[in-house]
Scaffold this motif. Structure first.
Motif, PDB file in Angstrom:
ATOM      1  N   ARG A 133     -29.513 -17.114   8.036  1.00 51.59           N
ATOM      2  CA  ARG A 133     -30.583 -16.886   7.054  1.00 51.59           C
ATOM      3  C   ARG A 133     -31.562 -18.046   7.002  1.00 51.59           C
ATOM      4  NH1 ARG A 133     -28.643 -12.562   2.994  1.00 51.59           N
ATOM      5  NH2 ARG A 133     -26.907 -11.676   4.177  1.00 51.59           N
ATOM      6  N   ASP A 217     -31.065  -5.655   2.596  1.00 54.95           N
ATOM      7  CA  ASP A 217     -30.658  -6.954   3.119  1.00 54.95           C
ATOM      8  C   ASP A 217     -30.947  -7.087   4.612  1.00 54.95           C
ATOM      9  OD1 ASP A 217     -29.589  -9.455   2.390  1.00 54.95           O
ATOM     10  OD2 ASP A 217     -27.673  -8.965   3.328  1.00 54.95           O
ATOM     11  N   ILE A 219     -33.505  -7.778   8.047  1.00 58.41           N
ATOM     12  CA  ILE A 219     -34.416  -8.864   8.382  1.00 58.41           C
ATOM     13  C   ILE A 219     -35.444  -8.363   9.387  1.00 58.41           C
ATOM     14  CG2 ILE A 219     -32.884  -9.758  10.185  1.00 58.41           C
ATOM     15  CD1 ILE A 219     -35.153 -11.891   7.893  1.00 58.41           C
ATOM     16  N   TYR A 230     -33.666 -10.262   3.943  1.00 60.66           N
ATOM     17  CA  TYR A 230     -32.384 -10.569   3.287  1.00 60.66           C
ATOM     18  C   TYR A 230     -32.469 -10.430   1.776  1.00 60.66           C
ATOM     19  CZ  TYR A 230     -31.108 -12.551   7.837  1.00 60.66           C
ATOM     20  OH  TYR A 230     -30.852 -12.739   9.175  1.00 60.66           O
TER      21      TYR A 230
END
Length: 394
Positions: A133, A217, A219, A230
């Motif tokens: 992340r 969630d 990306i 996210y």
């Protein structure tokens, strides 16, 4: 009457003196950074398909309050706050994200305002989801200092997906490395500089804050015309970089000195054992807000200093001559502040003057003749504060 006068003195932290013999000037010509071109082919297509928001609109959409808490045991605090903490959201105690860098609108503009009074704090996710992340930035709205509030935005790297659609990813450095540590930041003009430990400096643009779908969630591009980050609602795509010719210098933290001209950024190294870590200073171009470079786009350090201290987490130069360093102090449940003035025979080491786990530094002057504030933050879960101490007390 005697106690009335003596008790206030107990809050003062007296320094130890250490020899400044370990401070040395190094040859700055050996410390260069190559400026990349603007990532036009990656950023512009992404900005064309996503709503572009400014800092003001992001702040108006702040979704968490910053409790007004002061760091326990820290003397000379002039301002402070903490992070949201509840049963369903806990930035104060989470082990997924760790706060690191600090800068603000006082760095960005001489007026101290960029749309508003804003503080920025970077966080890394090295220990979360394999670091993929990357890093996020908290935009803290301090237009009303009695009611600060904030919202996170994810730092991303723009790319294209397998079908050629504009997309992005979290800034994970490589398959065998953790994500972007974001140990220090400088906001200068429209640009946000973030250090990358081994690779140099990444640059983001406050004129390119993009809004995405925060209902999932995923990306990047996730299909059906949707982009996700996210669960975050805003992203800052990287727009350019500064890279060293070879690895060797650790880009651990960063600060701005706008107290003298030319304005400059100071980049420093962290090590738990080395007593030869360096601080490299690079001048800025106020017309472009980029580093000052040669015609071949090479930025050469204007000053490089070696110092003898271990575990340094942040450093800053004020008024062109006085240096402040934060230190994670071994065998002490607190952090220390070290000061050194050019030409002085000794460092002043204020042991235990800061919270445990002190990080990056940023200097703010509250108007002409106003308070001189040295802002820093602490990283450990359950002990996270953002606070300013009185520069003149050290």
């Amino acid at each position: 009457m005697y106690l009335t006068y003596i008790l206030p003195l107990l809050s003062f932290v007296l320094p130890d003196l250490a020899s400044a013999a370990g401070w040395k000037n190094l040859d700055p010509s050996k410390y260069t950074l190559r400026e990349s071109a603007y990532y036009k082919d990656r950023v512009d297509p992404l900005a064309a398909v996503l709503p572009n928001r400014n800092v003001s609109s992001l702040l108006a959409d702040a979704n968490h309050a910053n409790p007004l808490k002061s760091p326990p045991g820290v003397a000379h605090v002039v301002d402070s706050f903490s992070w949201a903490s509840s049963s369903d959201f806990d930035d104060f105690g989470t082990t997924k994200w760790y706060p690191q860098g600090i800068t603000g609108s006082h760095d960005a503009e001489a007026s101290g305002l960029y749309d508003s009074s804003v503080l920025l704090v970077s966080w890394h996710s090295d220990k979360y989801d394999d670091g993929k992340r990357g890093a996020r930035v908290s935009f803290v709205d301090r237009s009303d200092p009695s009611k600060p509030k904030y919202r996170h935005a994810l730092l991303v790297y723009p790319n294209t997906d397998a079908n050629g659609k504009p997309s992005f990813r979290g800034i994970k450095l490589a398959s065998d490395e953790k994500g972007l540590h974001a140990g220090g930041m400088v906001w200068y003009g429209d640009l946000l500089y973030v250090v990358d430990t081994l690779k140099g400096v990444r640059v983001f643009d406050m004129r390119c804050i993009l809004e995405v779908d925060d209902s999932g969630d995923g990306i990047g591009y996730v299909g059906d015309g949707k982009y996700q980050a996210y669960g975050y609602k805003y992203i800052l795509p990287q727009v350019r970089s500064y890279t060293p010719p070879e690895e060797g210098f650790r880009f651990s933290f960063m600060s701005l000195d706008r107290t003298v001209e030319p304005h400059s950024i100071l980049i420093g190294e962290w090590s738990p054992t080395r007593t030869d870590c360096r601080l490299a200073r690079y001048d800025l171009d106020p017309s472009t807000h980029l580093l000052a470079t040669s015609s071949s786009k090479i930025a050469t350090a204007s000053e490089v200093l070696q110092h003898p201290h271990t575990d340094i987490q942040g450093a800053i130069r004020i008024d062109g001559k006085k240096y402040f360093l934060t230190q994670s102090t071994k065998n002490l449940d607190a952090g220390s502040l070290i000061t050194w003035t050019k030409g002085a025979d000794n460092d002043r080491v204020y042991k235990g003057a800061l919270m445990k786990g002190p990080e990056d530094l940023s200097y703010r002057r509250d108007g002409d003749g106003g308070k001189k504030e040295l802002w820093t933050l602490s990283e450990h879960p359950g002990r996270r504060y953002v606070y300013a101490v009185d520069v003149d007390a050290f």
